[in-house]
Design a protein around this motif. Structure first.
Motif, PDB file in Angstrom:
ATOM      1  N   SER A  94      -0.060  -1.165   9.023  1.00 29.44           N
ATOM      2  CA  SER A  94       0.026  -2.618   8.862  1.00 29.44           C
ATOM      3  C   SER A  94      -0.950  -3.120   7.801  1.00 29.44           C
ATOM      4  O   SER A  94      -0.657  -4.096   7.101  1.00 29.44           O
ATOM      5  CB  SER A  94      -0.226  -3.320  10.201  1.00 29.44           C
ATOM      6  OG  SER A  94       0.826  -3.020  11.100  1.00 29.44           O
ATOM      7  N   CYS A  95      -2.094  -2.458   7.652  1.00 33.13           N
ATOM      8  CA  CYS A  95      -3.016  -2.810   6.560  1.00 33.13           C
ATOM      9  C   CYS A  95      -2.322  -2.627   5.212  1.00 33.13           C
ATOM     10  O   CYS A  95      -2.425  -3.477   4.327  1.00 33.13           O
ATOM     11  CB  CYS A  95      -4.272  -1.933   6.597  1.00 33.13           C
ATOM     12  SG  CYS A  95      -5.495  -2.371   7.824  1.00 33.13           S
ATOM     13  N   GLY A  96      -1.621  -1.521   5.070  1.00 33.61           N
ATOM     14  CA  GLY A  96      -0.878  -1.272   3.841  1.00 33.61           C
ATOM     15  C   GLY A  96       0.213  -2.308   3.628  1.00 33.61           C
ATOM     16  O   GLY A  96       0.450  -2.763   2.498  1.00 33.61           O
ATOM     17  N   GLU A  97       0.873  -2.689   4.707  1.00 35.26           N
ATOM     18  CA  GLU A  97       1.930  -3.696   4.614  1.00 35.26           C
ATOM     19  C   GLU A  97       1.362  -5.032   4.140  1.00 35.26           C
ATOM     20  O   GLU A  97       1.933  -5.689   3.256  1.00 35.26           O
ATOM     21  CB  GLU A  97       2.622  -3.851   5.966  1.00 35.26           C
ATOM     22  CG  GLU A  97       3.789  -4.796   5.946  1.00 35.26           C
ATOM     23  CD  GLU A  97       4.502  -4.897   7.282  1.00 35.26           C
ATOM     24  OE1 GLU A  97       5.426  -5.718   7.361  1.00 35.26           O
ATOM     25  OE2 GLU A  97       4.153  -4.170   8.240  1.00 35.26           O
TER      26      GLU A  97
ATOM     27  N   SER B 198       0.573  -4.835   0.432  1.00 33.43           N
ATOM     28  CA  SER B 198       1.793  -4.881  -0.367  1.00 33.43           C
ATOM     29  C   SER B 198       2.325  -6.316  -0.458  1.00 33.43           C
ATOM     30  O   SER B 198       2.735  -6.781  -1.532  1.00 33.43           O
ATOM     31  CB  SER B 198       2.842  -3.954   0.241  1.00 33.43           C
ATOM     32  OG  SER B 198       4.014  -3.953  -0.530  1.00 33.43           O
ATOM     33  N   GLN B 199       2.306  -7.023   0.644  1.00 30.22           N
ATOM     34  CA  GLN B 199       2.792  -8.397   0.660  1.00 30.22           C
ATOM     35  C   GLN B 199       1.882  -9.333  -0.129  1.00 30.22           C
ATOM     36  O   GLN B 199       2.347 -10.317  -0.707  1.00 30.22           O
ATOM     37  CB  GLN B 199       2.971  -8.862   2.099  1.00 30.22           C
ATOM     38  CG  GLN B 199       4.112  -8.134   2.765  1.00 30.22           C
ATOM     39  CD  GLN B 199       4.089  -8.231   4.267  1.00 30.22           C
ATOM     40  OE1 GLN B 199       3.230  -8.858   4.852  1.00 30.22           O
ATOM     41  NE2 GLN B 199       5.057  -7.584   4.892  1.00 30.22           N
ATOM     42  N   LEU B 200       0.599  -9.001  -0.182  1.00 32.50           N
ATOM     43  CA  LEU B 200      -0.315  -9.797  -1.002  1.00 32.50           C
ATOM     44  C   LEU B 200       0.064  -9.721  -2.477  1.00 32.50           C
ATOM     45  O   LEU B 200      -0.055 -10.709  -3.207  1.00 32.50           O
ATOM     46  CB  LEU B 200      -1.763  -9.333  -0.793  1.00 32.50           C
ATOM     47  CG  LEU B 200      -2.392  -9.728   0.548  1.00 32.50           C
ATOM     48  CD1 LEU B 200      -3.720  -9.005   0.744  1.00 32.50           C
ATOM     49  CD2 LEU B 200      -2.569 -11.243   0.646  1.00 32.50           C
TER      50      LEU B 200
ATOM     51  N   ASP C  57       2.170 -12.193  -7.278  1.00 39.09           N
ATOM     52  CA  ASP C  57       3.176 -12.130  -8.338  1.00 39.09           C
ATOM     53  C   ASP C  57       4.059 -13.380  -8.376  1.00 39.09           C
ATOM     54  O   ASP C  57       4.527 -13.774  -9.444  1.00 39.09           O
ATOM     55  CB  ASP C  57       4.057 -10.889  -8.190  1.00 39.09           C
ATOM     56  CG  ASP C  57       3.296  -9.591  -8.430  1.00 39.09           C
ATOM     57  OD1 ASP C  57       2.160  -9.646  -8.949  1.00 39.09           O
ATOM     58  OD2 ASP C  57       3.843  -8.525  -8.079  1.00 39.09           O
ATOM     59  N   GLN C  58       4.284 -13.981  -7.230  1.00 43.48           N
ATOM     60  CA  GLN C  58       5.126 -15.180  -7.165  1.00 43.48           C
ATOM     61  C   GLN C  58       4.321 -16.469  -7.304  1.00 43.48           C
ATOM     62  O   GLN C  58       4.880 -17.566  -7.197  1.00 43.48           O
ATOM     63  CB  GLN C  58       5.927 -15.189  -5.857  1.00 43.48           C
ATOM     64  CG  GLN C  58       6.885 -14.021  -5.713  1.00 43.48           C
ATOM     65  CD  GLN C  58       7.866 -13.959  -6.877  1.00 43.48           C
ATOM     66  OE1 GLN C  58       8.472 -14.953  -7.257  1.00 43.48           O
ATOM     67  NE2 GLN C  58       8.013 -12.774  -7.463  1.00 43.48           N
ATOM     68  N   GLY C  59       3.023 -16.343  -7.519  1.00 40.78           N
ATOM     69  CA  GLY C  59       2.181 -17.508  -7.760  1.00 40.78           C
ATOM     70  C   GLY C  59       1.760 -18.272  -6.518  1.00 40.78           C
ATOM     71  O   GLY C  59       1.285 -19.397  -6.623  1.00 40.78           O
ATOM     72  N   PHE C  60       1.905 -17.662  -5.344  1.00 39.96           N
ATOM     73  CA  PHE C  60       1.505 -18.346  -4.112  1.00 39.96           C
ATOM     74  C   PHE C  60      -0.004 -18.254  -3.869  1.00 39.96           C
ATOM     75  O   PHE C  60      -0.567 -19.085  -3.169  1.00 39.96           O
ATOM     76  CB  PHE C  60       2.252 -17.779  -2.902  1.00 39.96           C
ATOM     77  CG  PHE C  60       3.717 -18.094  -2.917  1.00 39.96           C
ATOM     78  CD1 PHE C  60       4.164 -19.397  -2.858  1.00 39.96           C
ATOM     79  CD2 PHE C  60       4.652 -17.079  -2.990  1.00 39.96           C
ATOM     80  CE1 PHE C  60       5.518 -19.700  -2.872  1.00 39.96           C
ATOM     81  CE2 PHE C  60       6.005 -17.354  -2.997  1.00 39.96           C
ATOM     82  CZ  PHE C  60       6.443 -18.669  -2.948  1.00 39.96           C
TER      83      PHE C  60
ATOM     84  N   GLU D 172      -7.656 -10.701  -4.458  1.00 42.45           N
ATOM     85  CA  GLU D 172      -8.703  -9.672  -4.429  1.00 42.45           C
ATOM     86  C   GLU D 172      -9.501  -9.735  -3.126  1.00 42.45           C
ATOM     87  O   GLU D 172      -9.772  -8.703  -2.502  1.00 42.45           O
ATOM     88  CB  GLU D 172      -9.631  -9.841  -5.637  1.00 42.45           C
ATOM     89  CG  GLU D 172     -10.557  -8.677  -5.853  1.00 42.45           C
ATOM     90  CD  GLU D 172      -9.844  -7.359  -6.101  1.00 42.45           C
ATOM     91  OE1 GLU D 172     -10.370  -6.323  -5.654  1.00 42.45           O
ATOM     92  OE2 GLU D 172      -8.760  -7.336  -6.713  1.00 42.45           O
ATOM     93  N   THR D 173      -9.849 -10.923  -2.699  1.00 45.61           N
ATOM     94  CA  THR D 173     -10.619 -11.086  -1.453  1.00 45.61           C
ATOM     95  C   THR D 173      -9.845 -10.539  -0.253  1.00 45.61           C
ATOM     96  O   THR D 173     -10.380  -9.750   0.534  1.00 45.61           O
ATOM     97  CB  THR D 173     -10.957 -12.574  -1.225  1.00 45.61           C
ATOM     98  OG1 THR D 173     -11.766 -13.034  -2.309  1.00 45.61           O
ATOM     99  CG2 THR D 173     -11.689 -12.779   0.099  1.00 45.61           C
ATOM    100  N   LEU D 174      -8.592 -10.955  -0.121  1.00 43.57           N
ATOM    101  CA  LEU D 174      -7.787 -10.527   1.025  1.00 43.57           C
ATOM    102  C   LEU D 174      -7.447  -9.041   0.951  1.00 43.57           C
ATOM    103  O   LEU D 174      -7.478  -8.338   1.973  1.00 43.57           O
ATOM    104  CB  LEU D 174      -6.516 -11.369   1.127  1.00 43.57           C
ATOM    105  CG  LEU D 174      -6.736 -12.858   1.411  1.00 43.57           C
ATOM    106  CD1 LEU D 174      -5.410 -13.599   1.373  1.00 43.57           C
ATOM    107  CD2 LEU D 174      -7.440 -13.060   2.729  1.00 43.57           C
ATOM    108  N   SER D 175      -7.156  -8.568  -0.235  1.00 44.65           N
ATOM    109  CA  SER D 175      -6.843  -7.149  -0.402  1.00 44.65           C
ATOM    110  C   SER D 175      -8.046  -6.285  -0.035  1.00 44.65           C
ATOM    111  O   SER D 175      -7.915  -5.270   0.659  1.00 44.65           O
ATOM    112  CB  SER D 175      -6.410  -6.882  -1.845  1.00 44.65           C
ATOM    113  OG  SER D 175      -6.041  -5.540  -2.007  1.00 44.65           O
TER     114      SER D 175
END
Length: 131
Positions: free
Chosen positions: A75-78, A81-83, A88-91, A98-101
């Motif tokens: 789930s960490c990897g998921e 990936s979603q980040l 990429d979509q500008g959200f 970087e912080t969340l990743s």
């Protein structure tokens, strides 16, 4: 390692809780409210990290705990990936990404360390005690 009596004592669980808090904060802003699937998926994945750590701990056996920790790592990897999708979509901006990743990477490392500890431990869990 200090004796852990409750899953709330685990640093990995505490950090996962922080990540969930941040994912919920980010997902409620920045136009993401219209992206139901993506918003829902990243929230569910972050909650899964926290939930798998606690559920595995409560199983009272190292083998099961390791399995649930492995699920939490996935789930960490998921989440990571979603980040990328959010970025990429500008959200989210690069700094938030970087912080969340890095939070997810740190949690993954803590979980990995806990798995290694459990695999090398002679203690197999509460349910295997003879008392």
């Amino acid at each position: 390692m200090a004796k852990i009596k409750h899953f709330e004592d685990l640093e990995s669980w505490k950090s996962a809780r922080d990540l969930v808090r941040e994912i919920y904060r980010v997902s409620s802003s920045g136009g993401l409210e219209r992206e139901f699937f993506l918003k829902n998926q990243i929230k569910r994945a972050s909650v899964s990290i926290m939930s798998n750590i606690s559920e595995g701990f409560e199983r009272d056996g190292n083998r099961e705990f390791i399995q649930f920790l492995s699920n939490a790592k996935g789930s960490c990897g998921e989440v990571r990936s979603q980040l990328y999708i959010l970025k990429d979509q500008g959200f989210i901006d690069a700094e938030t990404f970087e912080t969340l990743s890095q939070m997810a990477v740190r949690i993954n490392k803590m979980i990995n360390g806990l798995i290694k500890y459990l695999k090398n431990s002679d203690y197999k869990g509460k349910k295997f005690r003879d008392d």
